[in-house]
Write a protein that holds these residues in place. Structure first.
Motif, PDB file in Angstrom:
ATOM      1  N   GLY A   3      -8.713   5.504   3.139  1.00 19.39           N
ATOM      2  CA  GLY A   3      -8.912   5.395   1.676  1.00 19.39           C
ATOM      3  C   GLY A   3      -9.310   4.001   1.063  1.00 19.39           C
ATOM      4  N   PRO A   4      -9.642   4.912  -0.124  1.00 20.44           N
ATOM      5  CA  PRO A   4     -10.040   3.388  -1.710  1.00 20.44           C
ATOM      6  C   PRO A   4      -9.283   2.627  -1.191  1.00 20.44           C
ATOM      7  CG  PRO A   4      -9.900   5.656  -2.397  1.00 20.44           C
ATOM      8  CD  PRO A   4      -9.556   6.209  -1.158  1.00 20.44           C
ATOM      9  N   GLU A   5      -8.022   3.255  -1.723  1.00 27.70           N
ATOM     10  CA  GLU A   5      -7.247   2.159  -2.224  1.00 27.70           C
ATOM     11  C   GLU A   5      -7.235   0.977  -1.193  1.00 27.70           C
ATOM     12  OE1 GLU A   5      -3.188   2.946  -4.047  1.00 27.70           O
ATOM     13  OE2 GLU A   5      -2.368   3.063  -2.705  1.00 27.70           O
ATOM     14  N   PHE A   6      -6.871   0.792   0.041  1.00 20.84           N
ATOM     15  CA  PHE A   6      -6.301   0.422   1.133  1.00 20.84           C
ATOM     16  C   PHE A   6      -7.580  -0.647   1.632  1.00 20.84           C
ATOM     17  CE2 PHE A   6      -5.204  -1.721   5.253  1.00 20.84           C
ATOM     18  CZ  PHE A   6      -3.831  -2.537   5.167  1.00 20.84           C
ATOM     19  N   SER A  21       7.435   2.514   4.064  1.00 18.36           N
ATOM     20  CA  SER A  21       7.733   3.431   4.667  1.00 18.36           C
ATOM     21  C   SER A  21       8.332   5.094   4.132  1.00 18.36           C
ATOM     22  CB  SER A  21       8.178   3.372   5.853  1.00 18.36           C
ATOM     23  OG  SER A  21       8.297   4.625   7.144  1.00 18.36           O
ATOM     24  N   VAL A  22       7.326   5.948   4.772  1.00 15.45           N
ATOM     25  CA  VAL A  22       8.066   7.267   3.881  1.00 15.45           C
ATOM     26  C   VAL A  22       8.438   7.856   5.158  1.00 15.45           C
ATOM     27  CG1 VAL A  22       7.224   9.638   2.966  1.00 15.45           C
ATOM     28  CG2 VAL A  22       5.720   7.645   2.437  1.00 15.45           C
ATOM     29  N   THR A  23       8.524   7.426   6.560  1.00 18.61           N
ATOM     30  CA  THR A  23       8.948   8.622   7.656  1.00 18.61           C
ATOM     31  C   THR A  23      10.060   7.672   7.625  1.00 18.61           C
ATOM     32  OG1 THR A  23       7.925   7.082   8.995  1.00 18.61           O
ATOM     33  CG2 THR A  23       6.579   9.066   8.510  1.00 18.61           C
ATOM     34  N   PRO A  40       0.603  -0.784  -0.619  1.00 16.71           N
ATOM     35  CA  PRO A  40       0.564   0.255   0.324  1.00 16.71           C
ATOM     36  C   PRO A  40       1.115   1.020  -0.170  1.00 16.71           C
ATOM     37  CG  PRO A  40      -0.024  -0.890   1.986  1.00 16.71           C
ATOM     38  CD  PRO A  40       0.976  -2.183   0.789  1.00 16.71           C
ATOM     39  N   ASP A  41       0.433   2.333   0.047  1.00 14.88           N
ATOM     40  CA  ASP A  41       1.285   3.772  -0.348  1.00 14.88           C
ATOM     41  C   ASP A  41       0.667   4.348   1.048  1.00 14.88           C
ATOM     42  OD1 ASP A  41       1.392   6.668  -0.087  1.00 14.88           O
ATOM     43  OD2 ASP A  41       0.825   6.842  -2.840  1.00 14.88           O
ATOM     44  N   VAL A  42       1.428   4.093   1.961  1.00 11.67           N
ATOM     45  CA  VAL A  42       1.495   4.909   3.268  1.00 11.67           C
ATOM     46  C   VAL A  42       1.372   6.041   3.459  1.00 11.67           C
ATOM     47  CG1 VAL A  42       2.220   2.465   4.462  1.00 11.67           C
ATOM     48  CG2 VAL A  42       3.398   4.856   3.613  1.00 11.67           C
ATOM     49  N   SER A  43       1.509   6.668   1.948  1.00 15.33           N
ATOM     50  CA  SER A  43       0.854   8.182   2.800  1.00 15.33           C
ATOM     51  C   SER A  43      -0.424   8.361   2.249  1.00 15.33           C
ATOM     52  CB  SER A  43       1.929   8.901   1.283  1.00 15.33           C
ATOM     53  OG  SER A  43       1.458   8.792   0.077  1.00 15.33           O
ATOM     54  N   LYS A  44      -1.122   7.716   2.154  1.00 13.04           N
ATOM     55  CA  LYS A  44      -2.284   8.234   1.953  1.00 13.04           C
ATOM     56  C   LYS A  44      -3.528   7.279   2.977  1.00 13.04           C
ATOM     57  CE  LYS A  44      -2.532   7.307  -3.173  1.00 13.04           C
ATOM     58  NZ  LYS A  44      -3.019   6.137  -4.328  1.00 13.04           N
ATOM     59  N   ASP A  61       4.637   4.478   9.869  1.00 13.65           N
ATOM     60  CA  ASP A  61       3.354   5.331   9.494  1.00 13.65           C
ATOM     61  C   ASP A  61       3.167   4.051   9.012  1.00 13.65           C
ATOM     62  OD1 ASP A  61       5.718   5.238   8.405  1.00 13.65           O
ATOM     63  OD2 ASP A  61       5.865   6.130   6.101  1.00 13.65           O
ATOM     64  N   VAL A  62       3.736   2.614   9.136  1.00  9.39           N
ATOM     65  CA  VAL A  62       2.850   1.494   8.235  1.00  9.39           C
ATOM     66  C   VAL A  62       2.106   1.347   9.893  1.00  9.39           C
ATOM     67  CG1 VAL A  62       3.580  -0.619   7.164  1.00  9.39           C
ATOM     68  CG2 VAL A  62       5.218   1.614   6.778  1.00  9.39           C
ATOM     69  N   ALA A  63       2.315   1.006  10.513  1.00  6.44           N
ATOM     70  CA  ALA A  63       1.804  -0.067  11.644  1.00  6.44           C
ATOM     71  C   ALA A  63       0.300   0.914  11.397  1.00  6.44           C
ATOM     72  CB  ALA A  63       1.981   0.853  12.897  1.00  6.44           C
ATOM     73  N   PRO A  64      -0.074   1.745  11.179  1.00  4.41           N
ATOM     74  CA  PRO A  64      -1.883   2.013  11.629  1.00  4.41           C
ATOM     75  C   PRO A  64      -2.049   0.323   9.643  1.00  4.41           C
ATOM     76  CG  PRO A  64      -1.376   3.983  11.470  1.00  4.41           C
ATOM     77  CD  PRO A  64       0.451   2.938  11.056  1.00  4.41           C
TER      78      PRO A  64
END
Length: 301
Positions: A193-196, A220-222, A185-189, A236-239
């Motif tokens: 959201g609809p993708e996840f 991760s982005v962070t 997944p794109d974890v910045s979204k 940021d990936v944890a949720p």
């Protein structure tokens, strides 16, 4: 035969920290690899990258250092369908490892039985275009039909944007389907959201679909930064991972992804990755399902 590693990619982290999180007895690292060594097990001519050598001795030393009891070793694309390095590691593990192989349409029934005897319990289909060439869907469906009587499953690796076009193929497979790395997944979204949401829908509607809640270092982005001295890397990936663990506790797996191929920005400390686990599986019951019950049921039962 010597091989030169792809420029710009890191070697595996040589001195991982000791995790603060204490793994439950019998814990399984359910996603890791062995690479070569290339002089013994040459890399495939069609590979898209050349990794550093990372053999069974290093993998088993990491297993013991982190506190795992067992491994699930996944065939890497750099070895193609030559599973000799995988089988060698499985045999050396003396029952403490299982494998996921790569096979082609021409594989014989005798070869499949030999892989099963060595400890293989699944095949991997890779749809990440930068890593593999296209394989016709009918060939993959034929392989899935042939491995189903052995009780094997299919592991699929794809990127989130490609799920809509792959949905019908995945849901038609006659085996358990294990998704690598939460479908990337794109974890910045938003996690809502609809993708996840589409990925969650796949698991809700199809009880044979499992997910690995793995590879925060890829998603991760962070990144691996810690706050206030705490081991809170990849926050940021944890949720995303926690949502899967809490909603599908009997169909999730976790692994290190050692030796972390294809990384260019940083090489993760595997001790920090283990300390990520209680942030996505916060109770002892969820931790035991994720690390012991689920992988044992899928690979050793």
């Amino acid at each position: 035969m010597s091989f030169e590693k792809t420029p710009g990619w890191f070697d595996w982290y040589a001195h991982p920290s000791k995790p603060l999180f204490r793994l439950p007895p019998g814990a399984v690292d359910a996603h890791c690899h062995v690479f070569g060594p290339g002089e013994v097990f040459p890399y495939a001519p069609e590979r898209k990258y050349t990794p550093c050598d990372a053999g069974k001795e290093q993998l088993f030393a990491l297993r013991d250092h982190l506190g795992f009891a067992r491994n699930v070793i996944v065939q890497a694309t750099c070895h193609g369908a030559d599973n000799r390095a995988l089988v060698d590691a499985l045999c050396a593990a003396e029952g403490r490892a299982r494998g996921v192989a790569t096979v082609r349409r021409g594989v014989s029934d005798a070869e499949l039985r030999e892989l099963h005897a060595a400890g293989v319990r699944g095949v991997r289909f890779n749809f990440v275009k930068r890593l593999v060439d296209f394989t016709p869907r009918d060939e993959l469906q034929e392989i899935a039909r042939r491995i189903a009587p052995l009780g094997w499953h299919v592991v699929v690796y794809f990127e989130a944007a490609d799920l809509p076009e792959l949905w019908d193929f995945f849901t038609a497979l006659p085996t358990i389907v294990v998704v690598d790395h939460m479908g990337r997944p794109d974890v910045s979204k938003p996690v809502d959201g609809p993708e996840f949401a589409l990925f969650l829908k796949l698991l809700r509607e199809h009880g044979n679909v499992w997910s690995k809640v793995t590879c925060p270092e890829r998603l991760s982005v962070t990144g691996p930064r810690a706050l206030d001295g705490e081991r809170d890397a990849y926050r940021d990936v944890a949720p995303f991972a926690r949502r899967l663990v809490e909603e599908f506790p009997d169909r999730v797996l976790w692994g290190t992804d050692w030796p972390h191929p294809n990384l260019k920005d940083h090489m993760p400390d595997d001790g920090l990755l283990v300390d990520f686990i209680p942030r996505i599986a916060p109770t002892p019951e969820l931790q035991r399902k994720l690390l012991v019950d689920n992988p044992m049921r899928l690979y050793w039962s």
